[in-house]
Design an enzyme around this catalytic site. Sequence first.
Site, PDB file in Angstrom:
ATOM      1  CG  ASP A  44      -2.095   0.917   1.103  1.00  0.00           C
ATOM      2  OD1 ASP A  44      -2.175   1.636   0.102  1.00  0.00           O
ATOM      3  OD2 ASP A  44      -2.947   0.890   2.003  1.00  0.00           O
ATOM      4  CG  HIS A  62      -6.570   1.383  -6.362  1.00  0.00           C
ATOM      5  ND1 HIS A  62      -7.598   2.166  -5.899  1.00  0.00           N
ATOM      6  CD2 HIS A  62      -5.468   1.732  -5.618  1.00  0.00           C
ATOM      7  CE1 HIS A  62      -7.167   2.948  -4.921  1.00  0.00           C
ATOM      8  NE2 HIS A  62      -5.879   2.715  -4.734  1.00  0.00           N
TER       9      HIS A  62
END
Length: 314
Positions: free
Chosen positions: A148, A221
């Site tokens: 992330d 994403h």
Amino acid sequence: MNQSQNVTDYPNNNTIFMVWKFKDQTDIKSSFEKLCSLVNNLNNSFTIRIPNGRSSCVMGVGYDAWIKLGLPKPLPKELVNFESIRGAKHTAKATEGDLHFHLRGQNTAVCFDMALAISNVIKSAAECLEEIHGFRYWDGRSIIGFVDGTENPIGEERQFFAVVGEEDAAYKGGSYLFVQKYFHNMKNWGNLSTEDQEKVIGRSKMNDIEMEDDVKPVNSHSALMAITDENGEDLKIVRDNMPFGNPAKGEVGTYFISYASKFSTTRRMLENMFIGNPPGNYDRILDFSTAETGTLFFVPALDLLDQYSAESDS
């Protein structure tokens, strides 16, 4: 001075996120003044006590709280109450919050002691709406298994993209803080093959390498988070997302937190996610992750905190 709070610090191993809402008919100004003193005290104290602990406490103030507290006017240019973003299938909810605290430390005890000190000061004037304990998962991965924050700016770019500059000189050194609490549907996510999961994210799962543009799905994403200004220059935000969870209850998620010099940058990314670019081409990750909260705050520079501190001579 215009020195920013610790918004550009790199993610640490442990985090506590707290959202508070003021109670009606309470002395909120007195509590806020004490908090302004406390934030500075906590940052200074843990820097001395644990020099290499990278501990920090950041306080953000919501639009309604800014008005109630009588903080300076005009307000920061893009400080508003966040409004929901509704796509054809998914919604970025708008939820309440007057103050947000972002507590970081290598040691869990640091975060706990900061949260305890803050709670002792504010609990008579406000109620806690959220308290999320985040943790570093392996090599900076989210619970769904992907690294992330790979596209986070580094070095001097962190200051450029996260901190307000001369474009709003009265609030130079401040930052727009936006947060969302996401829950992940791990059963449905786990039913996908690794290859299909990679198509959702737009990166390889094991080594975190981004797919080539001619291979990467347009609803991935990473594809939808890549935005530019009118000159074609990349626009970025500083993320400090952390996983959280309660395995016994089957609850796992990600606390999304972004710092930006302009909230409009973050909002464009959210619109790409939830509405889609073009509309309808929404972020596929939302089929597996649900945003339960969404709140905007402004993180004042340290000179403003000093001005309102209970220890101030002004």
